[in-house]
Design an enzyme around this catalytic site. Structure first.
Site, PDB file in Angstrom:
ATOM      1  N   VAL A  38      -9.379  46.706 -30.200  1.00  0.00           N
ATOM      2  CA  VAL A  38     -10.581  47.246 -30.913  1.00  0.00           C
ATOM      3  C   VAL A  38     -10.876  48.728 -30.120  1.00  0.00           C
ATOM      4  O   VAL A  38     -10.826  49.813 -31.013  1.00  0.00           O
ATOM      5  CB  VAL A  38     -12.055  46.429 -30.610  1.00  0.00           C
ATOM      6  CG1 VAL A  38     -12.998  47.289 -31.240  1.00  0.00           C
ATOM      7  CG2 VAL A  38     -11.750  45.240 -31.487  1.00  0.00           C
ATOM      8  N   ASP A  39     -10.629  48.936 -28.946  1.00  0.00           N
ATOM      9  CA  ASP A  39     -10.778  49.971 -28.288  1.00  0.00           C
ATOM     10  C   ASP A  39      -9.939  50.988 -28.882  1.00  0.00           C
ATOM     11  O   ASP A  39      -9.951  52.259 -28.729  1.00  0.00           O
ATOM     12  CB  ASP A  39     -10.222  49.971 -26.729  1.00  0.00           C
ATOM     13  CG  ASP A  39     -11.427  49.120 -26.162  1.00  0.00           C
ATOM     14  OD1 ASP A  39     -12.581  48.942 -26.771  1.00  0.00           O
ATOM     15  OD2 ASP A  39     -11.014  48.581 -24.892  1.00  0.00           O
ATOM     16  N   ASP A  40      -8.808  50.779 -29.229  1.00  0.00           N
ATOM     17  CA  ASP A  40      -7.616  51.704 -29.812  1.00  0.00           C
ATOM     18  C   ASP A  40      -8.052  52.239 -31.147  1.00  0.00           C
ATOM     19  O   ASP A  40      -7.611  53.206 -31.825  1.00  0.00           O
ATOM     20  CB  ASP A  40      -6.299  51.060 -30.215  1.00  0.00           C
ATOM     21  CG  ASP A  40      -5.671  50.729 -28.820  1.00  0.00           C
ATOM     22  OD1 ASP A  40      -6.146  51.108 -27.690  1.00  0.00           O
ATOM     23  OD2 ASP A  40      -5.081  49.674 -28.998  1.00  0.00           O
ATOM     24  N   SER A  43     -10.505  48.475 -35.882  1.00  0.00           N
ATOM     25  CA  SER A  43     -11.415  48.470 -37.170  1.00  0.00           C
ATOM     26  C   SER A  43     -11.826  49.564 -37.769  1.00  0.00           C
ATOM     27  O   SER A  43     -11.992  49.368 -38.941  1.00  0.00           O
ATOM     28  CB  SER A  43     -12.727  47.755 -36.285  1.00  0.00           C
ATOM     29  OG  SER A  43     -12.286  46.814 -35.153  1.00  0.00           O
ATOM     30  N   MET A 172      -6.704  61.413 -31.793  1.00  0.00           N
ATOM     31  CA  MET A 172      -5.973  62.834 -31.488  1.00  0.00           C
ATOM     32  C   MET A 172      -7.111  63.953 -31.191  1.00  0.00           C
ATOM     33  O   MET A 172      -6.839  64.797 -30.591  1.00  0.00           O
ATOM     34  CB  MET A 172      -5.247  63.209 -32.654  1.00  0.00           C
ATOM     35  CG  MET A 172      -3.728  62.611 -32.727  1.00  0.00           C
ATOM     36  SD  MET A 172      -2.805  62.845 -31.038  1.00  0.00           S
ATOM     37  CE  MET A 172      -2.412  64.582 -31.156  1.00  0.00           C
ATOM     38  N   GLY A 475       3.092  -1.576 -11.370  1.00  0.00           N
ATOM     39  CA  GLY A 475       2.297  -2.517 -10.806  1.00  0.00           C
ATOM     40  C   GLY A 475       1.638  -3.489 -12.017  1.00  0.00           C
ATOM     41  O   GLY A 475       1.173  -4.574 -11.823  1.00  0.00           O
ATOM     42  N   GLY A 477       3.305  -5.250 -14.173  1.00  0.00           N
ATOM     43  CA  GLY A 477       3.826  -6.564 -14.162  1.00  0.00           C
ATOM     44  C   GLY A 477       5.287  -6.628 -15.138  1.00  0.00           C
ATOM     45  O   GLY A 477       5.715  -7.671 -15.456  1.00  0.00           O
ATOM     46  N   LYS A 478       5.591  -5.518 -15.466  1.00  0.00           N
ATOM     47  CA  LYS A 478       6.839  -5.199 -16.335  1.00  0.00           C
ATOM     48  C   LYS A 478       7.991  -5.916 -15.528  1.00  0.00           C
ATOM     49  O   LYS A 478       8.640  -6.607 -16.120  1.00  0.00           O
ATOM     50  CB  LYS A 478       7.114  -3.789 -16.597  1.00  0.00           C
ATOM     51  CG  LYS A 478       5.825  -2.938 -17.089  1.00  0.00           C
ATOM     52  CD  LYS A 478       6.233  -1.511 -17.381  1.00  0.00           C
ATOM     53  CE  LYS A 478       6.790  -0.714 -15.876  1.00  0.00           C
ATOM     54  NZ  LYS A 478       5.484  -0.371 -15.072  1.00  0.00           N
ATOM     55  N   SER A 546       7.026   4.186 -19.150  1.00  0.00           N
ATOM     56  CA  SER A 546       6.890   5.155 -20.413  1.00  0.00           C
ATOM     57  C   SER A 546       5.674   5.335 -20.955  1.00  0.00           C
ATOM     58  O   SER A 546       5.076   4.916 -21.920  1.00  0.00           O
ATOM     59  CB  SER A 546       7.818   4.221 -21.570  1.00  0.00           C
ATOM     60  OG  SER A 546       7.442   2.817 -21.527  1.00  0.00           O
TER      61      SER A 546
HETATM   62  N1  LIG Z   1       4.322   9.643  -9.696  1.00  0.00           N
HETATM   63  C1  LIG Z   1       4.524   8.650  -9.975  1.00  0.00           C
HETATM   64  N2  LIG Z   1       4.117   7.984 -11.115  1.00  0.00           N
HETATM   65  C2  LIG Z   1       4.411   6.798 -11.435  1.00  0.00           C
HETATM   66  N3  LIG Z   1       5.432   6.023 -11.011  1.00  0.00           N
HETATM   67  C3  LIG Z   1       6.030   6.414  -9.603  1.00  0.00           C
HETATM   68  C4  LIG Z   1       5.716   7.722  -9.430  1.00  0.00           C
HETATM   69  N4  LIG Z   1       6.420   7.889  -8.070  1.00  0.00           N
HETATM   70  C5  LIG Z   1       6.884   7.098  -8.038  1.00  0.00           C
HETATM   71  N5  LIG Z   1       7.049   6.183  -8.825  1.00  0.00           N
HETATM   72  C6  LIG Z   1       7.776   4.641  -8.868  1.00  0.00           C
HETATM   73  O1  LIG Z   1       8.638   4.979  -9.940  1.00  0.00           O
HETATM   74  C7  LIG Z   1       8.239   3.946 -11.099  1.00  0.00           C
HETATM   75  C8  LIG Z   1       8.252   4.463 -12.238  1.00  0.00           C
HETATM   76  O2  LIG Z   1       9.315   5.089 -12.845  1.00  0.00           O
HETATM   77  P1  LIG Z   1       9.679   5.206 -14.409  1.00  0.00           P
HETATM   78  O3  LIG Z   1      10.922   5.547 -14.722  1.00  0.00           O
HETATM   79  O4  LIG Z   1       9.249   3.737 -15.090  1.00  0.00           O
HETATM   80  O5  LIG Z   1       8.410   6.083 -15.023  1.00  0.00           O
HETATM   81  S1  LIG Z   1       8.362   6.827 -16.094  1.00  0.00           S
HETATM   82  O6  LIG Z   1       8.446   5.787 -17.470  1.00  0.00           O
HETATM   83  O7  LIG Z   1       9.201   7.875 -16.322  1.00  0.00           O
HETATM   84  O8  LIG Z   1       6.931   7.455 -16.302  1.00  0.00           O
HETATM   85  C9  LIG Z   1       7.406   3.149 -10.451  1.00  0.00           C
HETATM   86  O9  LIG Z   1       7.812   1.850 -10.451  1.00  0.00           O
HETATM   87  P2  LIG Z   1       6.972   0.717 -11.315  1.00  0.00           P
HETATM   88  O10 LIG Z   1       5.774   0.281 -10.210  1.00  0.00           O
HETATM   89  O11 LIG Z   1       7.983  -0.334 -11.279  1.00  0.00           O
HETATM   90  O12 LIG Z   1       6.412   1.120 -12.558  1.00  0.00           O
HETATM   91  C10 LIG Z   1       6.909   3.538  -9.238  1.00  0.00           C
HETATM   92  O13 LIG Z   1       7.204   2.677  -8.353  1.00  0.00           O
HETATM   93  N1  LIG Z   2       0.238 -12.603 -14.981  1.00  0.00           N
HETATM   94  C1  LIG Z   2       1.074 -11.509 -14.238  1.00  0.00           C
HETATM   95  N2  LIG Z   2       2.288 -11.150 -14.787  1.00  0.00           N
HETATM   96  C2  LIG Z   2       3.047 -10.191 -14.159  1.00  0.00           C
HETATM   97  N3  LIG Z   2       2.696  -9.937 -12.950  1.00  0.00           N
HETATM   98  C3  LIG Z   2       1.828 -10.518 -12.263  1.00  0.00           C
HETATM   99  C4  LIG Z   2       0.890 -11.420 -12.999  1.00  0.00           C
HETATM  100  N4  LIG Z   2      -0.117 -11.589 -12.115  1.00  0.00           N
HETATM  101  C5  LIG Z   2       0.281 -11.064 -10.948  1.00  0.00           C
HETATM  102  N5  LIG Z   2       1.155 -10.359 -10.820  1.00  0.00           N
HETATM  103  C6  LIG Z   2       1.922  -9.530  -9.576  1.00  0.00           C
HETATM  104  O1  LIG Z   2       1.677  -8.099 -10.243  1.00  0.00           O
HETATM  105  C7  LIG Z   2       2.816  -7.389  -9.474  1.00  0.00           C
HETATM  106  C8  LIG Z   2       3.386  -6.793 -10.856  1.00  0.00           C
HETATM  107  O2  LIG Z   2       4.705  -5.899 -10.054  1.00  0.00           O
HETATM  108  P1  LIG Z   2       5.861  -5.429 -10.924  1.00  0.00           P
HETATM  109  O3  LIG Z   2       6.384  -6.433 -11.785  1.00  0.00           O
HETATM  110  O4  LIG Z   2       6.809  -4.730  -9.925  1.00  0.00           O
HETATM  111  O5  LIG Z   2       5.096  -4.324 -11.895  1.00  0.00           O
HETATM  112  P2  LIG Z   2       5.795  -2.971 -12.568  1.00  0.00           P
HETATM  113  O6  LIG Z   2       7.391  -3.418 -12.601  1.00  0.00           O
HETATM  114  O7  LIG Z   2       4.885  -3.037 -13.921  1.00  0.00           O
HETATM  115  O8  LIG Z   2       5.493  -1.940 -11.783  1.00  0.00           O
HETATM  116  C9  LIG Z   2       3.905  -8.619  -8.833  1.00  0.00           C
HETATM  117  O9  LIG Z   2       3.307  -8.492  -7.476  1.00  0.00           O
HETATM  118  C10 LIG Z   2       3.281  -9.756  -9.606  1.00  0.00           C
HETATM  119  O10 LIG Z   2       3.598 -10.890  -8.702  1.00  0.00           O
END
Ligand SMILES: Nc1ncnc2c1ncn2[C@@H]1O[C@H](COP(=O)(O)OS(=O)(=O)O)[C@@H](OP(=O)(O)O)[C@H]1O
Ligand SMILES: Nc1ncnc2c1ncn2[C@@H]1O[C@H](COP(=O)(O)OP(=O)(O)O)[C@@H](O)[C@H]1O
Length: 633
Positions: A38-40, A43, A172, A475, A477-478, A546
């Site tokens: 706008v300064d230029d 508008s 100018m 954690g 439980g995957k 994921s």
């Molecule tokens: N910053 C950060 N965030 C999440 N997780 C971390 C991180 N740093 C290390 N870890 C460890 O790496 C595991 C997850 O890796 P993934 O390849 O499954 O992660 S992702 O799908 O790319 O998000 C994950 O393992 P799981 O506990 O089995 O899920 C962790 O142990």
């Molecule tokens: N119902 C359940 N199903 C799966 N894991 C369980 C359950 N209850 C307790 N847990 C505990 O939770 C933790 C899950 O860890 P983990 O299987 O390594 O998780 P992730 O792979 O998602 O990081 C284990 O210590 C497992 O024994």
């Protein structure tokens, strides 16, 4: 003289623009963009152009009627498309663009001015305004000379293929109409224009406020021998983009009112067409001849770029929306990999490997960036390394599409070389792109036929190959459940394999960390591996956090129907954190692990998982049974 005003994102524009264009149908149309702040005096300049041309009327138009311009409907208004075509299609996708379009006309021409504010959001605003403009008026304050923003605007102008630039040296009067001031600015700009490859620069000394050299040559600048700004705009010859290339018709819809008539409708993107012309349909490559060319009035002898037509062909070809009908002797290229510039408009950054919708002409395909070669500092044009692109950044990227498309380099044809990227979750437009060239490797890699296929491999293993995709917090439980599933399936004689995040990150993915872009790549790679394993006839158990919906969806789309089973290991954060099997949550809370999922990095829970596992109320064994039942069912 008439002028009117419409804001993008406001509108009712369809009817008004159509009416306006119709009223001045017989005159040539010039679209131009103004850049500068706008300064230029921008508008003032635009206001004065409209005002001094007399007969001004201003009209704010009501909101855009989205339905009226939904693509693929017969109701698409062609004149409306004139204004809103090309990159401007993003409005439909819900992006807020701050561009004001104004319309005016003189005895010689009608004009559409895209007026883009020079502030913050310059890239996407300018991309929108510039994508259809033939001329750019770059304003410079005579007292200040060339500024960073002049450089930035000119870069975007060149990127978007505007070949004619007016360097409007304004105010100018405030430098005493001093020719040496003007000459110095012009010399500097010519250097810049040469660097940017802007072919035609016309410099005009102006005072928008006093009206000098705006409509007529001013007696205050006797040393200036050129035209006034309006005379320039009325007379500048802009060769149509794509003028030198052959006929191209992106097919907007197939018109089949009855068994006897099959017409292909759309707006001609380049060239001329006549009955009898040889054509090729792309990407199929099928050939035929034009039987009839129809316009609104009926059969015509020929039609040219910009006209909306319906074609009928001598042969029954299978052509659908998104295909391109092109001159048989001069067809565009077909490819699925490109080098392209991207102007990122998304609120979230571009992540290489993530699929987006790519819309080019009338075609929409899935695409991802395989590599950001560099990003460009829009102020200096320096090339910088980049892992992602943020809002308003420009990057030079390699793109990979899931289908080959007919295209042209943007420099040759904006219609078939310009595209937008759309976020697949939100439907927002996140980028405007310009194709540079097809990557040669695209044409050199072919699918190799193999005689033993997935079905044969599955038969020999007496199982239905599947991918169970476990997703959930660290954690959750995957691994625990996936392990049990594999153990039982193995005992039953099935052929399985677990892909666990922790393990794959020690090998294939050991170069990746936990930033968003690394997680996208992590998932992309493991999804590819899982797909190969399913192709090998295995039951694959993927156990990765994921965290993003987009990548889980991408993984899903790699598989045949029914093969992909998304298993959401649904454990609340508080529970996972309490378990803290590896002590990672404690570390993350203490700030010792950045980007930890659930703490300072997002987890997007699935919305349509095939299975949801409740680890709080069910035992791992029960949950494993649920998964097995689903996999073998
Ligand atoms: N910053 C950060 N965030 C999440 N997780 C971390 C991180 N740093 C290390 N870890 C460890 O790496 C595991 C997850 O890796 P993934 O390849 O499954 O992660 S992702 O799908 O790319 O998000 C994950 O393992 P799981 O506990 O089995 O899920 C962790 O142990
Ligand atoms: N119902 C359940 N199903 C799966 N894991 C369980 C359950 N209850 C307790 N847990 C505990 O939770 C933790 C899950 O860890 P983990 O299987 O390594 O998780 P992730 O792979 O998602 O990081 C284990 O210590 C497992 O024994």
């Amino acid at each position: 003289m008439a002028a009117t005003n419409v804001h993008a994102g406001q509108g009712g524009a369809a009817a008004a623009v159509a009416a306006y264009l119709h009223q001045h149908e017989t005159k040539g149309l010039l679209r131009f963009i103004t850049c500068g702040s706008v300064d230029d005096g921008k508008s003032t300049l635009i206001g004065r152009l409209l005002y001094e041309s007399k007969g001004l009327f201003e009209d704010q138009l009501a909101a855009l009627d989205k339905d009226s311009r939904r693509h693929g409907t017969q109701g698409d208004n062609i004149d409306y498309a004139l204004l809103m075509d090309g990159l401007a299609a993003e409005r439909e996708q819900g992006i807020t663009i701050d561009v004001a379009y104004r319309f005016f006309s003189t005895d010689k021409r009608k004009f559409i001015v895209a007026d883009c504010p020079g502030h913050e959001q310059y890239t996407r605003n300018m991309a929108t305004g510039a994508s259809t403009a033939e001329v750019a008026v770059v304003l410079v304050d005579a007292r200040k000379g060339l500024l960073t923003q002049t450089r930035r605007h000119s870069y975007i102008v060149s990127l978007l293929g505007i070949r004619h630039v007016v360097l409007a040296v304004n105010k100018m009067d405030l430098v005493g109409y001093d020719q040496s001031v003007f000459d110095e600015i012009v010399a500097g700009y010519r250097e810049l224009a040469a660097q940017l490859g802007i072919a035609h620069v016309t410099a005009i000394p102006l005072s928008a406020l006093q009206g000098d050299n705006l409509l007529q040559r001013s007696p205050n600048t006797p040393w200036y021998r050129g035209t006034s700004l309006l005379e320039y705009l009325e007379t500048v010859e802009v060769a149509a983009h794509g003028g030198a290339i052959g006929f191209r018709l992106p097919v907007q819809w197939v018109n089949r009112p009855n068994q006897d008539f099959r017409g292909f409708a759309g707006t001609i993107a380049a060239g001329v067409v006549r009955p009898g012309d040889e054509i090729v349909a792309l990407p199929s490559g099928r050939r035929s001849k034009v039987a009839r060319v129809l316009c609104a009035q009926g059969d015509v002898e020929s039609a040219i770029a910009g006209q909306s037509i319906t074609l009928t062909l001598a042969d029954e070809l299978d052509i659908s929306r998104g295909d391109v009908i092109a001159a048989g002797n001069q067809p565009p290229q077909v490819s699925d990999q490109f080098a392209a510039h991207l102007l990122w408009m998304g609120e979230h950054s571009l992540l290489p490997g993530r699929p987006y919708w790519l819309k080019i002409g009338t075609r929409t395909v899935s695409a991802s960036v395989t590599e950001i070669k560099h990003k460009v500092d829009v102020n200096t044009q320096d090339q910088l390394a980049a892992k992602h692109l943020e809002l308003n950044e420009v990057g030079y990227c390699n793109l990979y599409l899931d289908h080959a498309i007919a295209f042209e380099a943007y420099a040759d044809n904006r219609e078939l070389g310009g595209f937008i990227l759309i976020d697949r979750q939100t439907n927002a437009t996140v980028a405007a792109g310009t194709i540079d060239f097809a990557l040669r490797r695209a044409g050199n890699i072919h699918w190799q036929h193999v005689d033993v296929d997935k079905a044969a491999r599955a038969r020999s293993k007496a199982q239905v190959p599947r991918c169970a995709w476990f997703t959930g917090l660290s954690g959750s439980g995957k691994s625990t459940v996936a392990n049990l599933v594999e153990k039982r399936l193995h005992a039953m004689g099935h052929h399985c394999y677990i892909l666990d995040g922790d393990n794959v990150r020690h090998g294939l993915n050991k170069d990746l960390g936990f930033t968003d872009e690394d997680r996208v790549e992590n998932i992309r790679r493991v999804a590819e591996v899982a797909r190969l394993m399913v192709d090998a006839g295995l039951i694959v158990l993927v156990s990765f956090i994921s965290p993003f919906r987009a990548e889980r969806r991408m993984a899903r789309e790699m598989f045949d129907a029914g093969e992909f089973v998304e298993v959401f290991v649904d454990t609340p954060l508080a529970v996972a954190e309490q378990r803290d099997v590896k002590g990672l949550y404690a570390k993350a809370r203490a700030g010792r692990i950045p980007n930890f999922t659930g703490i300072d990095s997002p987890y997007e829970a699935p919305e349509h998982a095939e299975l949801v596992l409740d680890t709080v109320h069910e035992t791992p064994e029960t949950l494993a049974e649920q998964v097995i039942a689903r996999l073998l069912g």
